[in-house]
Scaffold this motif. Structure first.
Motif, mmCIF file in Angstrom:
data_model
loop_
_atom_site.group_PDB
_atom_site.id
_atom_site.type_symbol
_atom_site.label_atom_id
_atom_site.label_comp_id
_atom_site.label_asym_id
_atom_site.label_seq_id
_atom_site.Cartn_x
_atom_site.Cartn_y
_atom_site.Cartn_z
ATOM 1 N N HIS A 23 0.834 -1.197 0.000
ATOM 2 C CA HIS A 23 0.000 0.000 0.000
ATOM 3 C C HIS A 23 0.878 1.260 0.000
ATOM 4 O O HIS A 23 0.661 2.183 -0.785
ATOM 5 C CB HIS A 23 -0.931 -0.032 1.215
ATOM 6 N N ILE A 32 -1.742 4.492 -7.427
ATOM 7 C CA ILE A 32 -3.161 4.594 -7.076
ATOM 8 C C ILE A 32 -3.393 5.865 -6.257
ATOM 9 O O ILE A 32 -2.466 6.429 -5.680
ATOM 10 C CB ILE A 32 -3.650 3.393 -6.221
ATOM 11 N N ARG A 33 -4.645 6.292 -6.240
ATOM 12 C CA ARG A 33 -5.045 7.399 -5.385
ATOM 13 C C ARG A 33 -6.394 7.039 -4.779
ATOM 14 O O ARG A 33 -7.310 6.628 -5.482
ATOM 15 C CB ARG A 33 -5.185 8.689 -6.197
ATOM 16 N N GLN A 34 -6.510 7.201 -3.479
ATOM 17 C CA GLN A 34 -7.774 6.855 -2.830
ATOM 18 C C GLN A 34 -8.812 7.937 -3.108
ATOM 19 O O GLN A 34 -8.562 9.118 -2.910
ATOM 20 C CB GLN A 34 -7.570 6.687 -1.330
ATOM 21 N N TYR A 40 -10.323 3.219 -5.228
ATOM 22 C CA TYR A 40 -9.103 3.824 -5.750
ATOM 23 C C TYR A 40 -9.212 4.193 -7.222
ATOM 24 O O TYR A 40 -9.836 3.486 -8.007
ATOM 25 C CB TYR A 40 -7.914 2.860 -5.589
ATOM 26 N N GLY A 148 -4.869 -0.929 1.173
ATOM 27 C CA GLY A 148 -4.890 -0.516 -0.235
ATOM 28 C C GLY A 148 -5.740 -1.449 -1.075
ATOM 29 O O GLY A 148 -6.867 -1.770 -0.700
#
Lengths: 442, 442
Positions: A23, A32-34, A40, A148
């Motif tokens: 993560h 990735i971006r939350q 995500y 993640g």
């Protein structure tokens, strides 16, 4: 791809909310971006890896004779009322009401829908056997999404479903997926171990989890070392008898924490071969017979003219989860070490002094040649300082790096660095390109 | 692919609930199955075409310099509260509440989310220009979903978003997408015409719809015949000046019903070039400036050290809708006529007498050779009668059919049928294969 044109937002700091290394690295490497808890966005680097994993999964499914289709993400609740799971499934199912007050849900899995599709068209044993699969986004409303993409809410899954006249034929389908899974994970550079599993809410008798070993894995697993060392079957005749390949593996001890029997482990496995390690579940296969075809009346007429409920199985691979799992299994303190088959870029070219005529020319030349050879290179043509460029290339885990600087160039030399081993080779421009294209550093 | 192993549930009857020809043919050819109003499963044949269309869209986006990422299907409502669209969007937005009572929604479009991603990482003019895109499932809760995938609720869209420092640079991004769209649709065998459009709820000043002409199109369109006949730009330098290519087209009259000005049409276009036809919207591009970056505070620091809201545009292609649109533009009374670039199979091989030794051997041989040449053939190796085999191959629209029967084989001959023209050629086995591989019938 030229880095100056790409979108690679790497972070210098390790985000404090990420507990596990995959993560952390996925956030730091700009993969990735939350967007919401457990939901995500896949940034360009992450998407490239996701697509490679997806492609391997697809190719191995096709090789095993499975046929791809694509079911929608949303499903009508009535389908799940037919199977009886609508009320059973609990709060993990995301329930939705549309503008006409009709109950929908975001599919957490697709046994009901595929059974509905099958019964809509297939009514005879002549339509069998059949394995249908899709690779589609699913949603499970986890109470505490974490780690993640390892335990997200919106996730990409490959789920296959087999349809057979009887258990004997269904076992053949099961074996096909069993073997396909071994090959699938091996192609990604993973050591996967099939372990007999609890069938849980999906039901049925025959079930295996595929666990990959990683020091930072989520759960403890126990198995015979011979299972870990056994190579994947590779090219096999999927129309032939796969039972020996399956038996060879299932005969050896392997169990997750929940299924572990310490006494049997000690009795069956000599001490020097007892592996106790940490693992991550990346696949799960089930043979559940007529659990859905019975209530949903998916009947086929047999050669004897009698109708029977079709025998089914389901076979899942956590496609987005695999990204996390691969990183858990393959990283160091500097970042990800991608196995080549899933690396977002096959090689990196670091231009140490962008703007310097000789460096620019050599970098562009090497880049163009690697590109033409299909290596999908990433050229760092930015104005960052050298240290930052090295750090980024290591962080994102590109397997080979060609470092091109003014000093080396004066002698016609560049440096090739192997990410996994840290080895460095000083080579002429031509040799560097040729060896990379030949795969000489593998 | 061997038909006996594929999953191709063709229907003999035209479904009574399908009003337009593309919907009827997609159901009859076993391409889609309705799972709920406006929600479809893509059966294997439909999925193959969908993937080809998606690939063309992706390749042309990449060529134009756009970078692919992938945003999730579900979005937090708070993002849309920031832009002010959460309340404005109305009942077409599917609103969802999760187990923790948090408001989510199934994304109908992604302006808000991409703005959130951009502002999370990019703060300087040095990060510009940037075009980011994704190809993802969207949901619009249409009050009356109809016409199959042409007006479904869950649909696949490519949406790109551009980020620039000012209008001048944003216009360059707009022009890139304008040209990319012309090339995209041309590769699918479609005649597309850009028409100045109303910007609607997305906002902004500069906007074009891309309309393809089809006799059975949904709306009336009016344009200069030169626009219809103008070839797509093809290979261009996307870093160069694209304004002349755009001007060349926007200078000519073209309007949808809503924007049509009959007086201007007659004044600007000589009678013999006045095209009044039916069309289908397959793409829509907008330049909307700071409509989202202002309220969402997506600011960039310019070379002068001052912060300004980033200039944006959005660029959509209806990927799943294109299947319907292509069928509307290309079919006859027997079924679909796929343009080669999107055909689910490049060629069909019809074994007229499965089980006959000579027919089986010749069919398998032709099939293997076409397969090795990358034509992705479909071999009809079933026991259906000849008439049904011909009908199916025509219905599913495979561009070339190799018919292999016992009578012809005695003289070493097979028949090649061109789906679009109906032409037939009697050829030796070898010639048939060679000519197909060479593309001699194109």
């Amino acid at each position: 791809m030229r880095l100056s044109r790409f979108f690679l937002p790497v972070l210098k700091e390790t985000p404090s909310d990420a507990q596990i290394v995959s993560h952390q690295l996925m956030l730091r490497a700009g993969m990735i971006r939350q967007e919401a808890a457990g939901i995500y966005a896949w940034l360009p680097l992450g998407l490239r890896v996701l697509r490679k994993i997806e492609t391997i999964v697809r190719e191995e499914q096709n090789r095993a004779g499975a046929i791809e289709l694509l079911m929608p993400t949303l499903q009508p609740a009535d389908l799940w009322r037919e199977s009886g799971r609508y009320d059973d499934y609990g709060k993990e199912m995301l329930r939705i009401v549309d503008r006409h007050e009709r109950d929908l849900l975001y599919g957490p899995t697709n046994e009901e829908m595929i059974t509905e599709i099958f019964r809509g068209y297939c009514r005879s044993y002549k339509d069998l056997p059949k394995i249908l699969y899709h690779i589609q986004w699913k949603f499970r409303d986890e109470i505490r999404p974490r780690f993640g993409v390892m335990r997200g809410r919106e996730f990409l899954m490959k789920d296959a479903y087999s349809f057979d006249l009887d258990l004997e034929s269904a076992t053949k389908a099961y074996n096909k997926m069993f073997v396909a899974y071994l090959n699938t994970f091996a192609r990604m550079g993973l050591k996967s171990v099939p372990m007999r599993a609890d069938t849980g809410p999906i039901g049925g008798k025959l079930s295996h989890e595929f666990i990959i070993l990683a020091e930072t894995g989520e759960s403890e697993v126990f198995c015979d070392a011979r299972l870990v060392d056994m190579p994947a079957p590779g090219e096999v005749d999927f129309d032939g008898d796969l039972q020996p390949l399956v038996d060879q593996r299932t005969a050896l001890y392997a169990a997750t924490e929940e299924m572990h029997d310490a006494a049997r482990f000690e009795a069956d496995v000599p001490e020097e071969r007892r592996v106790s390690a940490r693992g991550i579940e990346v696949g799960h296969i089930f043979n559940f017979g007529t659990k859905y075809s019975d209530p949903m009346k998916a009947l086929v007429t047999g050669p004897d003219g009698k109708d029977t409920a079709v025998h089914m199985g389901s076979y899942g691979v956590g496609v987005s989860r695999l990204l996390g799992a691969i990183i858990e299994a393959s990283h160091d303190e500097n970042g990800v070490i991608w196995p080549e088959a899933v690396a977002p870029f096959g090689a990196g070219v670091i231009n140490m002094r962008a703007g310097d005529e000789a460096c620019d020319a050599a970098s562009t030349d090497v880049y163009a040649k690697l590109d033409a050879a299909g290596l999908e290179p990433l050229l760092d043509d930015t104005n960052e300082r050298a240290g930052a460029k090295f750090a980024t290339m290591d962080l994102i885990g590109v397997p080979y790096q060609v470092v091109i600087g003014p000093r080396g160039l004066k002698e016609g030399k560049v440096e090739v660095k192997i990410r996994a081993s840290g080895e460095r080779h000083e080579l002429s421009l031509e040799d560097a390109v040729n060896r990379l294209v030949e795969g000489a550093f593998k």
